[in-house]
Write a protein that holds these residues in place. Structure first.
Motif, PDB file in Angstrom:
ATOM      1  N   UNK A  21       0.851  -1.199   0.000  1.00 17.63           N
ATOM      2  CA  UNK A  21       0.000   0.000   0.000  1.00 17.63           C
ATOM      3  C   UNK A  21       0.881   1.242   0.000  1.00 17.63           C
ATOM      4  N   UNK A  22       0.266   2.370  -0.253  1.00 15.62           N
ATOM      5  CA  UNK A  22       1.014   3.622  -0.328  1.00 15.62           C
ATOM      6  C   UNK A  22       0.771   4.469   0.909  1.00 15.62           C
ATOM      7  N   UNK A  23       1.838   5.070   1.379  1.00 15.23           N
ATOM      8  CA  UNK A  23       1.724   5.999   2.499  1.00 15.23           C
ATOM      9  C   UNK A  23       1.193   7.331   1.960  1.00 15.23           C
ATOM     10  N   UNK A  24       0.146   7.816   2.585  1.00 13.68           N
ATOM     11  CA  UNK A  24      -0.446   9.086   2.137  1.00 13.68           C
ATOM     12  C   UNK A  24       0.313  10.257   2.751  1.00 13.68           C
ATOM     13  N   UNK A  25       0.470  10.204   4.057  1.00 12.11           N
ATOM     14  CA  UNK A  25       1.229  11.245   4.749  1.00 12.11           C
ATOM     15  C   UNK A  25       1.538  10.788   6.163  1.00 12.11           C
ATOM     16  N   UNK A  42       9.766  12.824   1.636  1.00  9.63           N
ATOM     17  CA  UNK A  42       9.698  11.861   0.533  1.00  9.63           C
ATOM     18  C   UNK A  42       8.882  10.614   0.893  1.00  9.63           C
ATOM     19  N   UNK A  43       8.624  10.390   2.163  1.00  8.39           N
ATOM     20  CA  UNK A  43       7.825   9.224   2.546  1.00  8.39           C
ATOM     21  C   UNK A  43       6.383   9.342   2.053  1.00  8.39           C
ATOM     22  N   UNK A  64      11.399   4.295  -0.882  1.00 11.36           N
ATOM     23  CA  UNK A  64      12.385   5.373  -0.738  1.00 11.36           C
ATOM     24  C   UNK A  64      13.345   5.158   0.428  1.00 11.36           C
ATOM     25  N   UNK A  65      13.078   4.117   1.232  1.00 10.09           N
ATOM     26  CA  UNK A  65      13.919   3.871   2.402  1.00 10.09           C
ATOM     27  C   UNK A  65      13.104   3.186   3.477  1.00 10.09           C
ATOM     28  N   UNK A 115      14.439   7.014  10.130  1.00  8.32           N
ATOM     29  CA  UNK A 115      14.334   6.738   8.698  1.00  8.32           C
ATOM     30  C   UNK A 115      15.744   6.609   8.140  1.00  8.32           C
ATOM     31  N   UNK A 116      15.932   5.649   7.239  1.00  4.74           N
ATOM     32  CA  UNK A 116      17.209   5.565   6.538  1.00  4.74           C
ATOM     33  C   UNK A 116      16.971   5.172   5.088  1.00  4.74           C
TER      34      UNK A 116
END
Length: 279
Positions: A21-25, A42-43, A64-65, A115-116
């Motif tokens: 699934x996609x992260x919205x925010x 960018x997340x 993206x990480x 985050x990395x």
DNA sequence: CGAGCAACCTGCATGC
DNA sequence: TGCATGCAGGTTGCTC
């Protein structure tokens, strides 16, 4: 709250709501956790590839990480409705496209969010961790070899994340009880035989707790956060002064390496040398 | 190098 | 009822 079983139960609970699934925010209401939270823009819009775990860290791999999440002493991740008003200590929200909200709550703020963009296992938090207790590299031999120059107590030794990860205070006490090893014994005095039993006990107690915790997963969405394993019968933890279930001795509580410890002075006799002779 | 301890925080149970 | 105290499932990083 979280020992390894609860972290694994949490991972399994949130994974279906995240993977592919996609992260919205992301919404960070409080960034003062164990370390300051600093998540990149960018997340937003990226896709989640997998939800894994290393030690007590939950790892959300995205395009993206990776997000690296620790629940500390009092943290939790829950699935809630996206219009659910946030309550006190609801520090971070992960909004998923399609309407799911994963909410991080942590009263004591001992947890962490990192985050990395690099290979996640290279992250400094994960780089120096010991073996997984449920993995192939963990064994009595591993414990025995690592312990030869260790003069600290065997309980502190098995709770040392550079040796083996995920053995928290509750399960350290429980595993030592099952292996009949006294927690105060110096690690280098525990026999090879006793370490074999201890490794089995650690595997067993963590594995069982995950299984029991897993039975509450179907209720994860509406869960109050108390996994089933917490109700499972503990042999020693929290039972100082009560009777030993194995030999009817009186369980003794004491502070060891700054952590409360309970054991049976009658049947957790030794380091295990004599049992090695008995086979 | 290993060992011991302080620190980071809030919530809750207990006792006065 | 109010307040002080002690304790809690984790982990890092400091000092010795």
């Amino acid at each position: 709250m979280p020992e390894l079983p609860e972290v694994e139960t949490t991972r399994r609970g949130i994974a279906p709501f995240l993977e592919r699934r996609s992260i919205e925010r992301l919404v960070v209401r409080e960034s003062r956790l164990r370390w300051p939270v600093d998540l990149p823009e960018s997340l937003a819009g990226c896709r989640v590839q997998s939800v894994g775990r290393r030690a007590k860290y939950i790892i959300i791999e995205t395009t993206v990480g990776a997000l690296i999440i620790h629940l500390g002493m009092s943290g939790s991740l829950r699935i809630v409705s996206p219009d659910e008003p946030h309550k006190v200590h609801d520090h971070i929200d992960i909004h998923i496209k399609g309407g799911t909200l994963i909410r991080y709550n942590d009263p004591r703020r001992f947890g962490s969010f990192h985050f990395t963009a690099d290979p996640v296992l290279n992250h400094w938090l994960l780089a120096n961790l010991g073996v997984e207790p449920l993995g192939n590299a963990f064994s009595g031999e591993h414990l025995f070899r690592c312990s030869r120059k260790r003069r600290s107590s065997v309980k502190a030794f098995i709770m040392d994340g550079r040796i083996v990860v995920g053995v928290g205070n509750i399960y350290a006490a429980e595993a030592l009880f099952l292996a009949r090893i006294r927690p105060t014994t110096a690690a280098h005095r525990v026999s090879r035989f006793a370490y074999a039993e201890l490794a089995q006990a650690i595997r067993g107690v963590l594995g069982n707790a995950i299984q029991v915790g897993g039975t509450t997963l179907r209720d994860f969405v509406n869960s109050d956060g108390q996994p089933g394993y917490f109700k499972q019968s503990l042999n020693v933890y929290g039972r100082a002064g009560e009777r030993c279930k194995r030999c009817d001795g009186v369980l003794r509580g004491q502070v060891l390496a700054q952590r409360s410890t309970v054991f049976c002075p009658k049947c957790q006799l030794t380091s295990g040398w004599e049992r090695s002779y008995l086979g």
